[in-house]
Scaffold this active site. Sequence first.
Site, PDB file in Angstrom:
ATOM      1  CG  HIS A 195      -1.347   5.207  -0.598  1.00 39.36           C
ATOM      2  ND1 HIS A 195      -2.064   5.652   0.505  1.00 39.36           N
ATOM      3  CD2 HIS A 195      -2.171   4.344  -1.234  1.00 39.36           C
ATOM      4  CE1 HIS A 195      -3.252   5.067   0.515  1.00 39.36           C
ATOM      5  NE2 HIS A 195      -3.330   4.259  -0.532  1.00 39.36           N
ATOM      6  CG  ASP A 196       6.446   6.854  -3.110  1.00 36.59           C
ATOM      7  OD1 ASP A 196       6.483   8.063  -2.795  1.00 36.59           O
ATOM      8  OD2 ASP A 196       7.383   6.276  -3.690  1.00 36.59           O
ATOM      9  CB  SER A 240      -7.238 -15.881   2.800  1.00 32.26           C
ATOM     10  OG  SER A 240      -7.634 -15.362   1.542  1.00 32.26           O
ATOM     11  CG  HIS A 256      -8.003  -3.555  -2.027  1.00 37.48           C
ATOM     12  ND1 HIS A 256      -8.982  -2.738  -2.541  1.00 37.48           N
ATOM     13  CD2 HIS A 256      -6.967  -2.733  -1.730  1.00 37.48           C
ATOM     14  CE1 HIS A 256      -8.563  -1.488  -2.557  1.00 37.48           C
ATOM     15  NE2 HIS A 256      -7.325  -1.458  -2.060  1.00 37.48           N
ATOM     16  CB  THR A 257      -6.404 -10.575  -2.177  1.00 32.95           C
ATOM     17  OG1 THR A 257      -6.903 -11.852  -1.781  1.00 32.95           O
ATOM     18  CG2 THR A 257      -4.903 -10.652  -2.346  1.00 32.95           C
ATOM     19  CG  ASN A 283      -0.945   8.351   2.868  1.00 26.83           C
ATOM     20  OD1 ASN A 283      -1.429   7.344   2.360  1.00 26.83           O
ATOM     21  ND2 ASN A 283      -0.287   9.267   2.162  1.00 26.83           N
ATOM     22  N   PRO A 290      -6.247   7.321  -5.324  1.00 22.37           N
ATOM     23  CG  PRO A 290      -6.178   5.752  -7.044  1.00 22.37           C
ATOM     24  CD  PRO A 290      -5.285   6.546  -6.130  1.00 22.37           C
ATOM     25  CB  VAL A 302       1.670  11.659  -4.041  1.00 23.20           C
ATOM     26  CG1 VAL A 302       1.921  13.129  -3.713  1.00 23.20           C
ATOM     27  CG2 VAL A 302       0.285  11.235  -3.569  1.00 23.20           C
ATOM     28  CG  ASP A 349       8.894  11.128  -5.228  1.00 20.69           C
ATOM     29  OD1 ASP A 349       8.052  10.480  -4.562  1.00 20.69           O
ATOM     30  OD2 ASP A 349       8.891  12.369  -5.300  1.00 20.69           O
ATOM     31  CD  GLU A 409       3.919  12.221  -0.925  1.00 23.62           C
ATOM     32  OE1 GLU A 409       3.751  10.977  -1.020  1.00 23.62           O
ATOM     33  OE2 GLU A 409       4.711  12.852  -1.652  1.00 23.62           O
ATOM     34  NE  ARG A 445      -3.721   2.119   2.667  1.00 18.99           N
ATOM     35  CZ  ARG A 445      -3.575   3.118   3.531  1.00 18.99           C
ATOM     36  NH1 ARG A 445      -2.508   3.128   4.339  1.00 18.99           N
ATOM     37  NH2 ARG A 445      -4.458   4.089   3.613  1.00 18.99           N
ATOM     38  N   GLY A 499       4.824  10.638  -8.377  1.00 16.44           N
ATOM     39  CA  GLY A 499       5.498   9.471  -8.911  1.00 16.44           C
ATOM     40  C   GLY A 499       6.202   8.663  -7.834  1.00 16.44           C
TER      41      GLY A 499
END
Length: 322
Positions: free
Chosen positions: A60-61, A244, A186-187, A88, A156, A64, A68, A82, A56, A66
Amino acid sequence: MFTIVLALVLVLSSQTEAQLQVNFYRNTCPKAESIIRQEVQRAFFRDTGIAPGLVRMHFHDCFVRGCDGSILIKSTPGNSAEEDGPPNAGTLRGFEAIENAKARLEQECRGVVSCADILAYAARDSIVISGGLGWDVPAGRRDGRISRAAETIDIPAPFNNLDEATRAFTKKGLSSDDMVALLGAHTIGRSHCTSFSNRLYNFSPTNSQDPTLDPLYAIQLKQQCPRGPNGNVDPNAVVSMNISPTISENSYYVDVLKNRGLFTSDQTLTTSPDTLSEVRDYARNNIKWQVDFSEAMIKMSQVEVLTGNAGEIRLNCRVINP
């Protein structure tokens, strides 16, 4: 069959943008990947939730500025970074694994391996340690020096509908197909109840509960995410993403087909014939999802990267260089 699939992923991973390269640290820091893998394993054995946390964080990096490593920068009195942006704040996991890997790498080869690359490798290793398919990580990213909480609006959101989610991915050069494959992450992991409680209580003026949510699943979620005396859900309460949450496999898509997608952005994949068809394909074929997910992760990891003389190689992943 598995050998063929793995070979396919390795071929796909070699088709990278020119500025990033597989085995980038072969000569400058040969032990880089093994050191990072060891630290991910150590963190995972202490807490299995580190694996989805690192995946995650990489995701998320990249959304925002790219990929980096800017998500790793700490906030200062003069700047909210961030890590404290709305998506976050208080929910990121895995900083210690990254910092431990960085500390060892600085002893091994000072000033060579970027924090952005460490995060990309760690995300791959997290999928592998959770039972997923690995891939060769193209590396050579440089670290950004800017991290602003306000810019996390580009990430998103769990309450996005299909059009909103698709636009967020398209903005980063990722296709609808990439999006469907990547959401399969998300599994594994868990979610704070506040990320989806709007689907359980006061959903709309005409429906107190999201009508697209399986009723029995909704009952289960309400038991795990009850409202307090003030009518709000405990912001610290969490639930598993599925049955699971420590195994990287295609059960996420099976859940979505049963109207048991946890987020609006998960369940919305059934609202379009094209995305629904992909969900059905992945629900039937775990290997197909594993391969497509690996390819999509390779593609995502190259979003707006800094290379060459851009950015820096941060000596401490949490602080920009003086």
